[in-house]
Design a protein around this motif. Structure first.
Motif, mmCIF file in Angstrom:
data_model
loop_
_atom_site.group_PDB
_atom_site.id
_atom_site.type_symbol
_atom_site.label_atom_id
_atom_site.label_comp_id
_atom_site.label_asym_id
_atom_site.label_seq_id
_atom_site.Cartn_x
_atom_site.Cartn_y
_atom_site.Cartn_z
ATOM 1 N N GLY A 1 6.271 -20.671 16.365
ATOM 2 C CA GLY A 1 7.465 -20.206 15.661
ATOM 3 C C GLY A 1 7.732 -20.877 14.336
ATOM 4 N N LYS A 2 6.797 -21.678 13.851
ATOM 5 C CA LYS A 2 7.030 -22.441 12.630
ATOM 6 C C LYS A 2 6.432 -21.796 11.385
ATOM 7 C CE LYS A 2 7.371 -26.850 14.992
ATOM 8 N NZ LYS A 2 6.816 -28.185 15.140
ATOM 9 N N ARG A 3 5.536 -20.871 11.565
ATOM 10 C CA ARG A 3 4.851 -20.260 10.423
ATOM 11 C C ARG A 3 4.818 -18.747 10.590
ATOM 12 N NH1 ARG A 3 1.903 -23.959 7.232
ATOM 13 N NH2 ARG A 3 2.072 -26.055 8.047
ATOM 14 N N MET A 4 4.574 -18.068 9.465
ATOM 15 C CA MET A 4 4.531 -16.613 9.463
ATOM 16 C C MET A 4 3.164 -16.136 9.002
ATOM 17 S SD MET A 4 7.637 -15.974 10.401
ATOM 18 C CE MET A 4 7.617 -14.206 10.213
ATOM 19 N N TYR A 5 2.837 -14.934 9.420
ATOM 20 C CA TYR A 5 1.640 -14.274 8.917
ATOM 21 C C TYR A 5 1.896 -12.774 8.888
ATOM 22 C CZ TYR A 5 0.367 -13.323 13.824
ATOM 23 O OH TYR A 5 0.356 -12.909 15.127
ATOM 24 N N PHE A 6 1.041 -12.062 8.161
ATOM 25 C CA PHE A 6 1.247 -10.625 8.055
ATOM 26 C C PHE A 6 0.023 -9.860 8.513
ATOM 27 C CE2 PHE A 6 -0.613 -11.667 3.923
ATOM 28 C CZ PHE A 6 -1.468 -10.607 3.671
ATOM 29 N N GLU A 7 0.274 -8.625 8.872
ATOM 30 C CA GLU A 7 -0.780 -7.649 9.097
ATOM 31 C C GLU A 7 -0.581 -6.600 8.025
ATOM 32 O OE1 GLU A 7 -0.411 -6.237 13.110
ATOM 33 O OE2 GLU A 7 -1.156 -8.114 13.936
ATOM 34 N N GLY A 8 -1.664 -6.179 7.413
ATOM 35 C CA GLY A 8 -1.551 -5.208 6.339
ATOM 36 C C GLY A 8 -2.916 -4.764 5.872
ATOM 37 N N TYR A 9 -2.972 -4.298 4.650
ATOM 38 C CA TYR A 9 -4.225 -3.774 4.116
ATOM 39 C C TYR A 9 -4.360 -4.133 2.642
ATOM 40 C CZ TYR A 9 -1.150 -0.094 2.342
ATOM 41 O OH TYR A 9 -0.139 0.586 1.713
ATOM 42 N N GLU A 10 -5.587 -4.098 2.175
ATOM 43 C CA GLU A 10 -5.848 -4.395 0.769
ATOM 44 C C GLU A 10 -5.476 -3.189 -0.086
ATOM 45 O OE1 GLU A 10 -9.163 -6.413 -2.157
ATOM 46 O OE2 GLU A 10 -9.665 -6.065 -0.057
ATOM 47 N N VAL A 11 -4.802 -3.450 -1.178
ATOM 48 C CA VAL A 11 -4.350 -2.397 -2.080
ATOM 49 C C VAL A 11 -5.475 -2.052 -3.049
ATOM 50 C CG1 VAL A 11 -2.695 -1.836 -3.903
ATOM 51 C CG2 VAL A 11 -1.960 -3.158 -1.910
ATOM 52 N N THR A 12 -5.763 -0.763 -3.155
ATOM 53 C CA THR A 12 -6.800 -0.303 -4.087
ATOM 54 C C THR A 12 -6.244 0.675 -5.125
ATOM 55 O OG1 THR A 12 -7.442 1.446 -2.539
ATOM 56 C CG2 THR A 12 -8.669 -0.638 -2.421
ATOM 57 N N ASP A 13 -4.979 0.989 -5.036
ATOM 58 C CA ASP A 13 -4.334 1.894 -5.981
ATOM 59 C C ASP A 13 -4.413 1.301 -7.383
ATOM 60 O OD1 ASP A 13 -2.490 3.204 -7.658
ATOM 61 O OD2 ASP A 13 -1.044 3.506 -6.047
ATOM 62 N N GLU A 14 -5.008 2.035 -8.317
ATOM 63 C CA GLU A 14 -5.206 1.520 -9.674
ATOM 64 C C GLU A 14 -3.900 1.194 -10.386
ATOM 65 O OE1 GLU A 14 -7.815 3.600 -12.301
ATOM 66 O OE2 GLU A 14 -9.424 3.678 -10.814
ATOM 67 N N ASN A 15 -2.825 1.913 -10.065
ATOM 68 C CA ASN A 15 -1.531 1.615 -10.694
ATOM 69 C C ASN A 15 -1.082 0.194 -10.369
ATOM 70 O OD1 ASN A 15 -1.148 4.190 -11.877
ATOM 71 N ND2 ASN A 15 -0.510 4.999 -9.891
ATOM 72 N N ILE A 16 -1.400 -0.276 -9.172
ATOM 73 C CA ILE A 16 -1.030 -1.628 -8.757
ATOM 74 C C ILE A 16 -2.097 -2.636 -9.181
ATOM 75 C CG2 ILE A 16 -0.461 -3.110 -6.778
ATOM 76 C CD1 ILE A 16 1.595 -0.852 -7.421
ATOM 77 N N THR A 17 -3.361 -2.329 -8.929
ATOM 78 C CA THR A 17 -4.426 -3.284 -9.267
ATOM 79 C C THR A 17 -4.473 -3.568 -10.765
ATOM 80 O OG1 THR A 17 -6.120 -1.542 -9.344
ATOM 81 C CG2 THR A 17 -5.827 -2.718 -7.252
#
Length: 110
Positions: free
Chosen positions: A63-79
């Protein structure tokens, strides 16, 4: 333009570990902030190496640390905004690997 969580992975990134695994866990985060994060940027040696979209935030077993589940962004507008860009906003001597970068209209911005 976005609420960002910049994570320096200099110490967690090893050749046998993916950038995703080095970035996603486990960090001491302010729980009120992580729900506002749009993207997580993996910074290695001053350069943003990857961008991730967190879909779910979880606590470690202790309970002391956090982590995420997600995905790598490949959208050119963001990259195009963040990927392979140098990040120079750290204060000299800053040792914390976590840095929140709030968009201008966020009241949490300091």
């Amino acid at each position: 333009r976005h609420n960002l969580l910049l994570i320096n992975i200099n110490k967690t990134f090893k050749t046998n570990k993916s950038v995703y695994e080095a970035t996603r866990k486990s960090w001491k985060l302010n729980k009120k902030n992580f729900s506002k994060i749009d993207y997580v940027l993996a910074e290695h040696r001053g350069i943003v190496r990857a961008i991730f979209k967190p879909e779910k935030w979880l606590e470690t077993e202790d309970g002391k640390r956090m982590y995420f589940e997600g995905y790598e962004v490949t959208d050119e507008n963001i990259t195009n905004l963040y990927l392979n860009k140098e990040y120079t906003g750290k204060k000299k001597g800053q040792q914390n690997p976590i840095c929140y970068i709030w968009k201008k209209d966020n009241p949490e911005q300091k």
